[in-house]
Structure formats: structure tokens, C-alpha cells
Design a protein around this motif. Structure first.
Motif, PDB file in Angstrom:
ATOM      1  N   GLY A 272      -9.679 -34.578  31.184  1.00 37.49           N
ATOM      2  CA  GLY A 272      -9.869 -35.947  31.639  1.00 37.49           C
ATOM      3  C   GLY A 272      -8.637 -36.798  31.385  1.00 37.49           C
ATOM      4  O   GLY A 272      -7.561 -36.292  31.035  1.00 37.49           O
ATOM      5  N   PHE A 273      -8.794 -38.101  31.567  1.00 37.91           N
ATOM      6  CA  PHE A 273      -7.695 -39.016  31.302  1.00 37.91           C
ATOM      7  C   PHE A 273      -7.954 -39.787  30.017  1.00 37.91           C
ATOM      8  O   PHE A 273      -9.101 -39.928  29.588  1.00 37.91           O
ATOM      9  N   TYR A 274      -6.894 -40.257  29.405  1.00 39.06           N
ATOM     10  CA  TYR A 274      -7.020 -40.978  28.142  1.00 39.06           C
ATOM     11  C   TYR A 274      -7.524 -42.403  28.391  1.00 39.06           C
ATOM     12  O   TYR A 274      -6.988 -43.130  29.230  1.00 39.06           O
ATOM     13  N   LYS A 275      -8.531 -42.784  27.627  1.00 37.57           N
ATOM     14  CA  LYS A 275      -9.093 -44.126  27.724  1.00 37.57           C
ATOM     15  C   LYS A 275      -8.694 -45.003  26.546  1.00 37.57           C
ATOM     16  O   LYS A 275      -9.053 -46.181  26.504  1.00 37.57           O
ATOM     17  N   MET A 276      -7.975 -44.405  25.598  1.00 35.50           N
ATOM     18  CA  MET A 276      -7.478 -45.145  24.446  1.00 35.50           C
ATOM     19  C   MET A 276      -5.969 -44.995  24.398  1.00 35.50           C
ATOM     20  O   MET A 276      -5.431 -43.892  24.633  1.00 35.50           O
TER      21      MET A 276
ATOM     22  N   GLY B  40     -11.566 -55.611  41.425  1.00 39.93           N
ATOM     23  CA  GLY B  40     -12.016 -56.770  40.672  1.00 39.93           C
ATOM     24  C   GLY B  40     -13.099 -56.475  39.661  1.00 39.93           C
ATOM     25  O   GLY B  40     -13.746 -57.402  39.148  1.00 39.93           O
ATOM     26  N   LYS B  41     -13.312 -55.195  39.354  1.00 40.78           N
ATOM     27  CA  LYS B  41     -14.357 -54.812  38.419  1.00 40.78           C
ATOM     28  C   LYS B  41     -13.788 -54.593  37.017  1.00 40.78           C
ATOM     29  O   LYS B  41     -12.622 -54.228  36.859  1.00 40.78           O
ATOM     30  N   ALA B  42     -14.634 -54.786  36.024  1.00 42.91           N
ATOM     31  CA  ALA B  42     -14.252 -54.511  34.642  1.00 42.91           C
ATOM     32  C   ALA B  42     -14.345 -53.020  34.365  1.00 42.91           C
ATOM     33  O   ALA B  42     -15.169 -52.319  34.958  1.00 42.91           O
ATOM     34  N   PHE B  43     -13.527 -52.539  33.439  1.00 38.87           N
ATOM     35  CA  PHE B  43     -13.616 -51.142  33.047  1.00 38.87           C
ATOM     36  C   PHE B  43     -14.946 -50.883  32.345  1.00 38.87           C
ATOM     37  O   PHE B  43     -15.623 -49.900  32.619  1.00 38.87           O
ATOM     38  N   GLN B  44     -15.316 -51.763  31.412  1.00 41.91           N
ATOM     39  CA  GLN B  44     -16.616 -51.668  30.733  1.00 41.91           C
ATOM     40  C   GLN B  44     -17.663 -52.303  31.654  1.00 41.91           C
ATOM     41  O   GLN B  44     -17.753 -53.527  31.758  1.00 41.91           O
ATOM     42  N   GLU B  45     -18.447 -51.482  32.311  1.00 42.63           N
ATOM     43  CA  GLU B  45     -19.302 -51.976  33.391  1.00 42.63           C
ATOM     44  C   GLU B  45     -20.292 -53.041  32.922  1.00 42.63           C
ATOM     45  O   GLU B  45     -20.602 -53.978  33.666  1.00 42.63           O
ATOM     46  N   TYR B  46     -20.786 -52.925  31.716  1.00 47.50           N
ATOM     47  CA  TYR B  46     -21.790 -53.894  31.268  1.00 47.50           C
ATOM     48  C   TYR B  46     -21.228 -55.304  31.196  1.00 47.50           C
ATOM     49  O   TYR B  46     -21.979 -56.287  31.334  1.00 47.50           O
ATOM     50  N   THR B  47     -19.913 -55.429  31.019  1.00 42.34           N
ATOM     51  CA  THR B  47     -19.327 -56.767  30.890  1.00 42.34           C
ATOM     52  C   THR B  47     -19.315 -57.515  32.215  1.00 42.34           C
ATOM     53  O   THR B  47     -19.100 -58.729  32.232  1.00 42.34           O
ATOM     54  N   ASP B  48     -19.545 -56.804  33.342  1.00 43.16           N
ATOM     55  CA  ASP B  48     -19.663 -57.511  34.620  1.00 43.16           C
ATOM     56  C   ASP B  48     -20.898 -58.401  34.646  1.00 43.16           C
ATOM     57  O   ASP B  48     -21.045 -59.258  35.525  1.00 43.16           O
ATOM     58  N   ASN B  49     -21.807 -58.220  33.680  1.00 49.42           N
ATOM     59  CA  ASN B  49     -23.011 -59.060  33.588  1.00 49.42           C
ATOM     60  C   ASN B  49     -22.805 -60.298  32.730  1.00 49.42           C
ATOM     61  O   ASN B  49     -23.739 -61.092  32.563  1.00 49.42           O
TER      62      ASN B  49
ATOM     63  N   HIS C  35      11.440 -39.302  52.677  1.00 49.04           N
ATOM     64  CA  HIS C  35      11.308 -39.187  51.224  1.00 49.04           C
ATOM     65  C   HIS C  35      10.848 -40.529  50.647  1.00 49.04           C
ATOM     66  O   HIS C  35      11.371 -41.588  51.024  1.00 49.04           O
ATOM     67  N   TYR C  36       9.901 -40.490  49.715  1.00 47.72           N
ATOM     68  CA  TYR C  36       9.431 -41.717  49.085  1.00 47.72           C
ATOM     69  C   TYR C  36       8.904 -41.406  47.690  1.00 47.72           C
ATOM     70  O   TYR C  36       8.666 -40.239  47.349  1.00 47.72           O
ATOM     71  N   ASN C  37       8.718 -42.445  46.888  1.00 41.39           N
ATOM     72  CA  ASN C  37       8.158 -42.304  45.543  1.00 41.39           C
ATOM     73  C   ASN C  37       6.726 -42.823  45.527  1.00 41.39           C
ATOM     74  O   ASN C  37       6.419 -43.877  46.085  1.00 41.39           O
ATOM     75  N   HIS C  38       5.855 -42.086  44.869  1.00 42.23           N
ATOM     76  CA  HIS C  38       4.441 -42.439  44.829  1.00 42.23           C
ATOM     77  C   HIS C  38       4.211 -43.776  44.126  1.00 42.23           C
ATOM     78  O   HIS C  38       4.894 -44.130  43.161  1.00 42.23           O
ATOM     79  N   GLU C  39       3.206 -44.504  44.617  1.00 42.36           N
ATOM     80  CA  GLU C  39       2.659 -45.664  43.924  1.00 42.36           C
ATOM     81  C   GLU C  39       1.182 -45.383  43.667  1.00 42.36           C
ATOM     82  O   GLU C  39       0.541 -44.660  44.437  1.00 42.36           O
ATOM     83  N   TYR C  40       0.599 -45.988  42.616  1.00 42.27           N
ATOM     84  CA  TYR C  40      -0.674 -45.498  42.109  1.00 42.27           C
ATOM     85  C   TYR C  40      -1.894 -46.401  42.294  1.00 42.27           C
ATOM     86  O   TYR C  40      -3.013 -45.889  42.277  1.00 42.27           O
ATOM     87  N   PRO C  41      -1.759 -47.718  42.474  1.00 46.56           N
ATOM     88  CA  PRO C  41      -2.963 -48.522  42.717  1.00 46.56           C
ATOM     89  C   PRO C  41      -3.663 -48.119  44.013  1.00 46.56           C
ATOM     90  O   PRO C  41      -3.078 -47.478  44.893  1.00 46.56           O
ATOM     91  N   LEU C  42      -4.918 -48.508  44.140  1.00 46.41           N
ATOM     92  CA  LEU C  42      -5.782 -48.038  45.222  1.00 46.41           C
ATOM     93  C   LEU C  42      -5.221 -48.328  46.612  1.00 46.41           C
ATOM     94  O   LEU C  42      -5.139 -47.437  47.459  1.00 46.41           O
ATOM     95  N   HIS C  43      -4.854 -49.579  46.878  1.00 40.42           N
ATOM     96  CA  HIS C  43      -4.403 -49.942  48.216  1.00 40.42           C
ATOM     97  C   HIS C  43      -3.103 -49.229  48.588  1.00 40.42           C
ATOM     98  O   HIS C  43      -2.931 -48.795  49.734  1.00 40.42           O
TER      99      HIS C  43
ATOM    100  N   VAL D  54      -9.067 -44.872  37.841  1.00 44.52           N
ATOM    101  CA  VAL D  54     -10.264 -45.714  37.910  1.00 44.52           C
ATOM    102  C   VAL D  54     -10.120 -46.704  39.072  1.00 44.52           C
ATOM    103  O   VAL D  54      -9.690 -47.847  38.889  1.00 44.52           O
ATOM    104  N   PRO D  55     -10.472 -46.295  40.295  1.00 38.23           N
ATOM    105  CA  PRO D  55     -10.291 -47.167  41.467  1.00 38.23           C
ATOM    106  C   PRO D  55     -11.007 -48.505  41.359  1.00 38.23           C
ATOM    107  O   PRO D  55     -10.553 -49.497  41.946  1.00 38.23           O
TER     108      PRO D  55
END
Length: 476
Positions: free
Chosen positions: A153-157, A300-309, A106-114, A294-295
Motif C-alpha cells: 500500500g501507500f504510506y499514510k503517515m 474537495g473531500k477530507a482524507f478522514q471521511e468522518y470529518t466531512d460531517n 516526451h513529457y514528465n508525469h503530473e499526479y493530481p487527478l485532473h 487518493v483521488p
């Protein structure tokens, strides 16, 4: 069928669905006196890759020493073992189950990607060994699957998320304490010695009962004043429960139950202070949900993709001055010195120093994110990432890029008499309140030269950031 518990970020017995299920099923299969084996894996390489602070490691290991005894008193034999990283976890869990004759884990879920990848690998390995595996949602009041928009979908706000989250809590409507018929007491397995970087965390209580008592005192004595006092760091009147959420020593369900006793309409009908504190729990869960949905946030990525520039500056000396609290802006320096010396920083100060790094110094928010994780006793990847991306205007529901904190105005607002500044920036101890937020003129007049001049002119830095950010956004 022999049951076992795999503890991870849930080192508690209270309001732990994995524990509840294991105890119930073990009693049904083997009777009340059969002890239940449990496992916790120390993963130093993974902690290093995730930038765990030594003070956070120390708090965890201190808690384990207490918690294993609390488990043993309730018939749970907690085995603590070391495995370098997540890649070795499936084999280690399978070996433990084989040694203990376990048929169901028995275990409890964790949610980050790794963590999610690790859990899938463990489930696959145990299924090969014909060990049943059952996961539960014991880390959040509302698991990611429980809340969705009208389109699925999921809430983004955050604001609509908070409404839906509270609706879910209201519908759950069961805050009864779960009573267990614990197995007979057993002997606690020996706790190994670990050669890990540690920093003294003794200012923080450990052991489940001590943590629960800390929660009860806060809700009883202080939560009503939370809204009025939460932005005033000199008062230090926040709950300081965040390290216990992060390591799972305390369940958000337990906190919600305590708040539910304040209002029969819970989660509505609370006093302003309690309601705002509940909203902070919602923010915590909002960021956990984003990690699940949002994996790329775990890469190390930004949610708003354009800001990676965005062309972040790479001045290591400026970054060092920020880290050491030598920016010449007293409120920023006070916050950074508290972080380095205490392994903790008041939440309002976290926003101020983050905004300064990103928007005044135009240094990469990822640098600050990592530095925080390397020092914070409550370093939580989802919350820390969410907070930094909020400040940098790169995340979901982030502060608009054109909103730039004025550090001097923020200082006057949150530390009006300079008490917090004087505590941490001791070279300003004699500066009168009139000058404490911008002390350079007073220091020059009175012959003091050991406090640095401001690194940047805020007005000019603000204009540079806004022009660059706007250009990046328009070019995307």
C-alpha cells in the motif's frame, strides 16, 4: 523520427528527463544540429478553476519570456499557445505534433487527478495519430510507484514515508550532472500576448540560470541555519524557492545534488539545518504521493471521511476579517497582511493562521485553502491541501484534533520581540514588546482605538471546537 517536448510543470532544461531523452533520441535520429520543437500550453480557464493567484501567473509568464530564449540557445524551439482548459489539450497537442512533423512526444508525469486525466486523453489522441508518447518521472525524487509499504500500500503517515523515501534516494545514488550535446541554436518562436489577471512578481527572479544561482547561494550560505531560524518569520531566512518547485523552474533532483555535496553519506550525515530542509522536500513529495493515491483529495473531500460531517460555521463576515488581517490577534493579522500584500507567507505563519481559522473561528478549511491559492505565488494544490488538512485535523498524518494552537503563545514563540508583527501591522508599531502579542490593554490605556479587539476568546473557542469535533468523531 522527429522528437518533441511537452512542457508543463517542468519549465527547465536542467535535470529534466523528458528533455534529456528528446535530445538524445533526436541526435540519434537526425544529427546534432536538428532543432527540437517544444510546446507549452497556457490554460486560463483551468487556472481559474484551480484558483491560480495573479502573482503566480505573472511569475510564470515572466519566466516563459526568459526560458524560451534559454531554450532557443540550446536548439529547442519553445512554442507557447493558449487553450482554454484541459478538455482542449488533446486536440491542441495533436495539432502541434502534426504541424511540426512529430513522431514522438516526451513529457514528465503530473499526479493530481485532473492532470492525470488530461495526460491519459493526450496519450490516447496521439496513439490514434500514430505518435509515440513517453512519460518520465521528472517532478519528484521518488515517484509514487517507487515507494510502498510492506503490504504494497501507500504510506499514510509521514515519518515512515520519510524513512522509505530516504532509502530510495540512497539507492538511486547517482548525482552526476547530465551533460547534453545540445542542438545548434535556433530562433525562439514569438511569445503571444495573454489577457490574463496578473500582479507584479518582479521581486522574484526568473530564468533558469537565475533560479539555479538562487539555489546555490541558499545551500552555500544559509541552509546550515535552517533548523535554528526556520520558525522565526522576522528573519526571513527560509529559501523562498517554493514558487520554483511549483512551476518546475527548479528540480528537486538539483536541490538533492547540491545537498549531496555536503555529505558523502547523503541523504544521511547532513548538518541539522540541511537535514531538516531535506525533510521539507520529503513533505512536498508526500503530499504529491497522496494526490496520486487518493483521488478524493482532488474533489474537495477530507482524507478522514468522518470529518466531512463537521458542522463548520458559515459566517462570511468573520471570514472577511480573517482574510483582511483584522482578527485582533496580531500574529494572525501580520501573516494575513503579508499574504495579501506580498503574495507570500512564511511557512510557520501559514500553520498559525490556518489553525486560527479552523479551530478558533470554526470556519471551513476549504475556504482558507481557496483563499491561499488565490493569493500565493507558490500556490501548490497538493502542498496547500495537505497543509490545510493537517491544520484542520482532517487529513492523513494530521495534527490531532485536540491540539489547538494558542495564537498568543505561538506569537511569543515565533516573534519574541514583535519585529514581524510591527512590520505588517503598522498600527501596532509603537506598542512595547511586553504588550505586542496581546496589545489591547496597552492600546486602551494610551488612547489607541484603530486596532480591533480579539474576535473570539481563544479558550472558549478551543473548547467549542474540541467538543464538536469529538462528537462528530464518536457519531461516525
Amino acid at each position: 523520427m522527429a522528437q518533441a517536448i511537452w512542457f508543463r510543470g517542468d519549465l527547465r532544461l536542467t535535470d529534466n528527463p523528458a528533455v534529456t531523452a528528446a535530445v538524445k533520441e533526436q541526435q540519434h535520429e537526425q544529427g546534432q544540429n536538428a532543432p527540437i520543437p517544444a510546446l507549452f500550453l497556457v490554460t486560463p480557464k483551468q487556472w481559474q478553476e484551480h484558483h491560480w493567484a495573479p502573482i503566480k501567473t505573472d511569475l510564470l509568464l515572466r519566466h516563459l519570456a526568459e526560458f524560451r530564449q534559454e531554450c532557443a540557445e540550446r536548439g529547442i524551439a519553445l512554442h507557447v499557445r493558449e487553450i482554454a482548459s484541459y478538455t482542449g489539450v488533446p486536440a491542441a497537442v495533436a495539432k502541434f505534433c502534426d504541424e511540426q512533423g512529430v513522431n514522438k512526444l516526451h513529457y514528465n508525469h503530473e499526479y493530481p487527478l485532473h492532470e492525470a486525466r488530461r495526460d491519459r486523453a493526450v496519450v490516447k489522441a496521439l496513439q490514434h495519430d500514430q505518435v509515440a508518447v513517453q512519460g518520465y518521472h521528472g517532478l519528484l525524487l521518488a515517484p509514487p510507484q517507487a515507494i510502498s509499504t510492506q503490504t504494497g500500500g501507500f504510506y499514510k503517515m509521514f515519518t515512515p514515508f520519510n524513512r522509505a523515501w530516504r532509502t530510495h534516494i540512497k539507492q538511486a545514488n547517482n548525482w552526476q550532472v547530465i551533460r547534453h550535446q545540445w542542438p545548434a541554436a535556433t530562433t525562439a518562436p514569438e511569445l503571444p500576448e495573454f489577457d490574463l489577471p496578473r500582479r507584479d512578481s518582479s521581486a522574484w527572479v526568473v530564468g533558469e540560470q537565475s533560479v539555479l544561482a538562487k539555489l546555490r547561494r541558499y545551500v552555500s550560505d544559509s541552509v546550515a541555519d535552517y533548523k535554528a531560524e526556520r520558525d522565526l518569520p522576522a528573519l526571513d531566512s527560509t529559501s523562498r524557492l517554493s514558487p520554483y518547485w511549483e512551476l518546475g523552474m527548479l528540480s528537486p533532483y538539483t536541490a538533492a545534488r547540491a545537498l549531496s555535496e555536503l555529505s558523502p553519506e547523503f541523504p544521511y550525515g547532513l548538518t541539522e539545518g540541511a537535514d531538516v530542509w531535506l525533510t521539507e522536500l520529503a513533505w512536498r513529495e508526500f503530499y504529491q504521493h497522496l494526490m496520486h493515491h487518493v483521488p478524493r483529495l482532488s474533489m474537495g473531500k477530507a482524507f478522514q471521511e468522518y470529518t466531512d460531517n463537521y458542522p463548520w460555521r458559515t459566517d462570511k463576515e468573520d471570514f472577511k476579517r480573517w482574510c483582511e488581517g483584522r482578527t485582533g490577534y496580531p500574529i494572525v493579522d501580520a501573516g494575513m497582511r503579508q499574504l495579501v500584500q506580498e503574495g507570500f507567507m512564511h511557512n510557520r505563519l501559514r500553520m498559525i493562521v490556518a489553525n486560527f481559522l479552523v479551530k478558533d473561528l470554526r470556519l471551513n478549511w476549504r475556504w482558507g485553502e481557496q483563499f491561499f491559492m488565490e493569493h500565493l505565488i507558490d500556490g501548490s494544490f497538493p502542498a496547500n491541501n495537505g497543509g490545510w488538512q493537517w491544520s484542520a485535523s482532517t487529513g492523513t498524518d494530521a495534527v490531532p484534533y485536540f491540539r489547538v494552537f494558542n495564537p498568543t503563545r505561538q506569537s511569543e514563540k515565533v516573534d519574541p520581540d514583535g519585529s514581524y508583527i510591527r512590520k505588517w501591522v503598522t498600527e501596532l508599531a509603537q506598542v512595547p514588546t511586553k504588550y505586542i502579542h496581546a496589545p489591547q490593554q496597552w492600546l486602551e490605556k494610551h488612547g489607541h482605538s484603530d486596532y480591533p479587539l480579539p474576535m473570539v476568546d481563544h479558550g472558549e473557542a478551543r473548547d467549542d471546537f474540541l467538543q464538536t469535533f469529538k462528537r462528530v468523531k464518536n457519531e461516525f
